[in-house]
Each structure stands twice: as C-alpha cells, then as structure tokens.
Design a protein around this motif. Structure first.
Motif, PDB file in Angstrom:
ATOM      1  N   ASP A  78       0.831  -1.211   0.000  1.00 40.46           N
ATOM      2  CA  ASP A  78       0.000   0.000   0.000  1.00 40.46           C
ATOM      3  C   ASP A  78       0.860   1.254   0.000  1.00 40.46           C
ATOM      4  O   ASP A  78       0.616   2.190  -0.762  1.00 40.46           O
ATOM      5  CB  ASP A  78      -0.929   0.017   1.229  1.00 40.46           C
ATOM      6  N   THR A  98      -4.083  -1.641 -11.180  1.00 37.23           N
ATOM      7  CA  THR A  98      -4.000  -2.428  -9.952  1.00 37.23           C
ATOM      8  C   THR A  98      -4.969  -3.609 -10.081  1.00 37.23           C
ATOM      9  O   THR A  98      -5.449  -3.910 -11.174  1.00 37.23           O
ATOM     10  CB  THR A  98      -4.298  -1.557  -8.703  1.00 37.23           C
ATOM     11  N   ARG A 100      -7.703  -6.317  -7.372  1.00 35.33           N
ATOM     12  CA  ARG A 100      -8.097  -6.754  -6.019  1.00 35.33           C
ATOM     13  C   ARG A 100      -6.993  -7.648  -5.451  1.00 35.33           C
ATOM     14  O   ARG A 100      -6.631  -7.554  -4.292  1.00 35.33           O
ATOM     15  CB  ARG A 100      -9.402  -7.567  -6.057  1.00 35.33           C
ATOM     16  N   GLU A 105      -5.131  -1.617  -3.391  1.00 36.40           N
ATOM     17  CA  GLU A 105      -6.055  -0.592  -3.909  1.00 36.40           C
ATOM     18  C   GLU A 105      -6.170   0.593  -2.952  1.00 36.40           C
ATOM     19  O   GLU A 105      -6.359   1.728  -3.385  1.00 36.40           O
ATOM     20  CB  GLU A 105      -7.441  -1.206  -4.167  1.00 36.40           C
ATOM     21  N   VAL A 108      -3.246   2.749  -3.738  1.00 37.68           N
ATOM     22  CA  VAL A 108      -3.473   3.422  -5.021  1.00 37.68           C
ATOM     23  C   VAL A 108      -4.429   4.604  -4.816  1.00 37.68           C
ATOM     24  O   VAL A 108      -4.182   5.721  -5.292  1.00 37.68           O
ATOM     25  CB  VAL A 108      -4.049   2.430  -6.060  1.00 37.68           C
ATOM     26  N   GLY A 109      -5.500   4.361  -4.063  1.00 39.71           N
ATOM     27  CA  GLY A 109      -6.476   5.430  -3.797  1.00 39.71           C
ATOM     28  C   GLY A 109      -5.847   6.590  -3.046  1.00 39.71           C
ATOM     29  O   GLY A 109      -6.142   7.760  -3.316  1.00 39.71           O
ATOM     30  N   ILE A 128      -8.239   4.701 -13.948  1.00 38.46           N
ATOM     31  CA  ILE A 128      -7.899   3.651 -12.980  1.00 38.46           C
ATOM     32  C   ILE A 128      -8.436   2.303 -13.476  1.00 38.46           C
ATOM     33  O   ILE A 128      -9.631   2.156 -13.744  1.00 38.46           O
ATOM     34  CB  ILE A 128      -8.535   3.938 -11.596  1.00 38.46           C
ATOM     35  N   THR A 130      -8.754  -1.724 -12.351  1.00 39.22           N
ATOM     36  CA  THR A 130      -8.533  -2.778 -11.376  1.00 39.22           C
ATOM     37  C   THR A 130      -9.117  -4.079 -11.934  1.00 39.22           C
ATOM     38  O   THR A 130      -9.674  -4.092 -13.040  1.00 39.22           O
ATOM     39  CB  THR A 130      -9.062  -2.412  -9.973  1.00 39.22           C
ATOM     40  N   ALA A 147     -14.044  -2.731  -4.248  1.00 34.02           N
ATOM     41  CA  ALA A 147     -12.970  -2.062  -4.998  1.00 34.02           C
ATOM     42  C   ALA A 147     -13.194  -0.549  -5.015  1.00 34.02           C
ATOM     43  O   ALA A 147     -12.261   0.239  -4.825  1.00 34.02           O
ATOM     44  CB  ALA A 147     -12.900  -2.611  -6.425  1.00 34.02           C
ATOM     45  N   ASP A 150     -12.256   0.687  -1.520  1.00 34.74           N
ATOM     46  CA  ASP A 150     -10.812   0.677  -1.250  1.00 34.74           C
ATOM     47  C   ASP A 150     -10.074   1.733  -2.075  1.00 34.74           C
ATOM     48  O   ASP A 150      -9.152   2.386  -1.586  1.00 34.74           O
ATOM     49  CB  ASP A 150     -10.216  -0.716  -1.522  1.00 34.74           C
ATOM     50  N   LEU A 151     -10.483   1.886  -3.321  1.00 37.69           N
ATOM     51  CA  LEU A 151      -9.837   2.896  -4.175  1.00 37.69           C
ATOM     52  C   LEU A 151     -10.301   4.311  -3.821  1.00 37.69           C
ATOM     53  O   LEU A 151      -9.691   5.295  -4.244  1.00 37.69           O
ATOM     54  CB  LEU A 151     -10.156   2.618  -5.657  1.00 37.69           C
ATOM     55  N   ILE A 156     -14.959   3.259 -11.472  1.00 37.04           N
ATOM     56  CA  ILE A 156     -13.689   2.672 -11.939  1.00 37.04           C
ATOM     57  C   ILE A 156     -13.685   2.778 -13.462  1.00 37.04           C
ATOM     58  O   ILE A 156     -14.697   2.467 -14.115  1.00 37.04           O
ATOM     59  CB  ILE A 156     -13.593   1.202 -11.466  1.00 37.04           C
TER      60      ILE A 156
END
Ligand code: NAP
Length: 324
Positions: A78, A98, A100, A105, A108-109, A128, A130, A147, A150-151, A156
């Motif tokens: 991370d 990226t 999962r 993630e 990345v976020g 982005i 994923t 996702a 988390d991002l 997305i």
C-alpha cells in the motif's frame, strides 16, 4: 500522430501530455452493445482502437479514452503503491493499473487522492484499472463495491476479469450491470490468449470487452490475438513489458534494444516502451522508483522507424514467463 493499433507508422514527435481521459468522446456514442452471442457490432467510429500519440490515448470501443502508457503496481505494498501512483501522476502518467489480488487498492487510492489534493490532477483526468479475481454473479457486485471503497472513487474506469475462472459469464454479467449503474466505465478481460477464449466471452457478452490485458513483451508478441480482436476494436494491453521482476536484464540487455538506445540517446526501457506503443499495445511498466517512473513516461520525443519496429518484431520467440 495517429497509429492504427498494431501498425508501425510514421509521424512527428510531440510533447503535450494527455488531457482528459476516461471521458466519453462523443456523447451520442453509447456503449458498444451486441445482441447477446451474435458479435455483430459494427464500428461506431473510425478512430476506435487507433493510438493517438499526441494525446497519448486510444479511443476504446466503449467510447472512453484510455492513456496508452501507465503505471503497473503488482508486488507493491500500500505504501509503495501510494508513493508510485503519486509520482506517476506528478510525472504526467494518467493510467494506473492495480487489482483486487494485489491488495494495494487502498494505497493506489491514497496516491490518487494526494495528487488530487495537491492540484496535480482531477479524478476525471486519471484512468484507474482494477481487476476482479474469482467470484460468481452473486459475489461480483459486492467485490466491485469493495474495490470502489478501497480505491476511494465513485467509478472505476476499467474493470477486468483477472483470469479465466469458473463463472466468467456470471462475473461478466455483474460487470455489465455495474456499467449500467455507473460504477464502471469500461470492462474487459485479462489472461485470455486465444481466439477461442475470446470467442467464448463474446458468446455471452452484451458489452464487447474494451481491453484484453495479457503477458506481452519482446519475447512473447501475441500479434495473432491483436489481429483477431481488431475487428471488435478491442485493444491489447501488455503486462510484463520488461519481462517482469527478475527478467528485466534479458530485455534491457538485448543487443537490438541497446543499439537503438544508443542511437536515440534513450534507455533500453524507453526503447521497449516506445516499441510497445508504436506496435499498438498499451503498456503498464511496474515500478516503485520515481526516477524510473518519470523515465518510463519520457518516450514521446522520438520515434522508431518501420525497419526498427520490424527488427524488434523479429525478436519474438513466443516465450511466456507465466502460465496463468
Ligand atoms: N493481468 C495480470 O495477470 C498481470 C500479471 C502481471 C502484471 N500485471 C500488471 O502489469 C504490470 C507490469 O508488470 P510487472 O510490474 O510485473 O513487470 P515489468 O513492468 O515488466 O517489470 C517491472 C520491473 O522493471 C523495473 N523497472 C521499471 N522501470 C524501469 C526502468 N525505467 N529502468 C530500469 N528498471 C525498471 C522495476 O524495478 P523498479 O521498481 O526498481 O523500477 C521492476 O523490477 C504490473 O505491475 C501489473 O500492474 C498484470
């Protein structure tokens, strides 16, 4: 400079960075839809699948523009992903890859948010990607929501099925529904190497995949698949553009590559990435080194000739490093 996906072509070098990405280019152009199983889509636009190296983007069959060079984040923690994403965006890159499965993630976020907070980019300017791993129709919706969370994003740009699985049809259906819900913009697949594998996806797809992300490098050039999917304006994206960690010296040290690096005053990495783009492959070199990341984006001030492209093409040995 416009390049047909998969074709080496001439044109003037340029210097402008990609501006808006992930934006529907023509509002009236809707997602490409087939009658399920018929694969009958006709091109919406002549420019789909064509690499525009001045804008540094390609227009996907979904109607969205995707940057043709970006950052890969496999194996990054991370914290490393946050740092690499931040430096990639600072260097001008606008594509981040990226999954999962990478478990980064959140990082990345955070890198994205930091760049937004500092006014380096807006969310709309960044693309982005994923990937969804495993699952079935029932679980996929929850995985997509995880996702997004988390991002730390509202949508997305591109979600890929990470590799063929037990219920691709169900997962893909859930992805198509998420496109309808505005959670995803474009969808695609990864690690589908043959016409037969792609045909199977097309047999149940309502939205034709926009991108296929596969292992693709000097020693494994899957132009056969690229040629096959061009009829659907599907673009191929290369993972392991340098052969992956542990193999980069086999690529950077190749004599054709080092000769061209000397000629152009570029690094081997830059020659390889420039070849990927001129060959119509999106490239996502992985790195945790800000200097390497900046170097990997500095490939728009020179151009390989058709003969040089052919010399690199002939390095192909159909040799893959991985078998997933
Ligand atoms: N869909 C899939 O199944 C799949 C599978 C594998 C990978 N991927 C994606 O594709 C991305 C690329 O693959 P990868 O990262 O595994 O391998 P890669 O990009 O072929 O190589 C990464 C290696 O290259 C080095 N490197 C990067 N830029 C360099 C430069 N300018 N000069 C010298 N060394 C440089 C990196 O070291 P430093 O960190 O020191 O720069 C790292 O050791 C991944 O990060 C991931 O996002 C997808």
């Amino acid at each position: 400079m416009l390049l047909l996906a998969g074709c080496a072509a001439g044109g003037a070098p340029e210097s402008g960075a990609a501006e808006k990405t992930g934006v529907v280019s023509t509002p009236e152009e809707e997602q490409r839809v087939t009658s399920s199983g018929e694969n009958t889509a006709a091109p919406l636009s002549q420019s789909e699948g064509i690499f525009d190296l001045e804008k540094r983007t390609v227009l996907l069959n979904s109607g969205y523009e995707m940057p043709v060079i970006g950052l890969g984040t496999w194996t990054l923690s991370d914290d490393e992903a946050e740092n690499s994403v931040y430096h990639a965006l600072k260097s001008g890159m606008r594509l981040i890859d990226t999954a999962r499965y990478y478990g980064n993630e959140v990082g990345v976020g955070r890198g994205l948010q930091k760049a937004i907070d500092e006014g380096i980019v807006t969310r709309e300017e960044v693309f982005i990607t994923t990937k969804i791993y495993g699952g079935n129709y029932e679980r996929a919706g929850g995985i997509i929501d995880d996702a997004l969370k988390d991002l730390n994003v509202d949508y997305i740009d591109l979600l890929l099925i990470h590799q063929p699985g037990a219920d691709d049809e169900g997962v893909y259906k859930a992805m198509e529904e998420a496109v309808g819900d505005g959670k995803l913009r474009s969808i695609g697949i990864s690690n589908y190497y043959t016409k037969e594998q792609v045909d199977e996806v097309l047999s149940f797809a309502t939205i034709i995949p926009a991108v296929i992300q596969n292992e693709n490098h000097l020693y494994y050039q899957n132009t056969e698949l690229q040629d096959y999917v061009r009829q659907y304006n599907i673009v191929i994206e290369s993972w392991y553009p340098f052969g992956g960690r542990g193999h980069t010296s086999e690529h950077f040290g190749n004599e054709v590559i080092t000769e061209l690096a000397d000629k152009y005053g570029k690094s081997s990495a830059q020659i390889i990435l420039r070849w990927q783009l001129q060959a119509g492959f999106i490239a996502i070199p992985g790195s945790s080194n800000p200097d390497h990341i900046a170097e990997n984006y500095n490939i728009f001030d020179f151009e390989l000739t058709d003969t040089e492209m052919q010399r690199i093409r002939s390095l192909d040995r159909q040799m893959r490093y991985e078998n997933w």
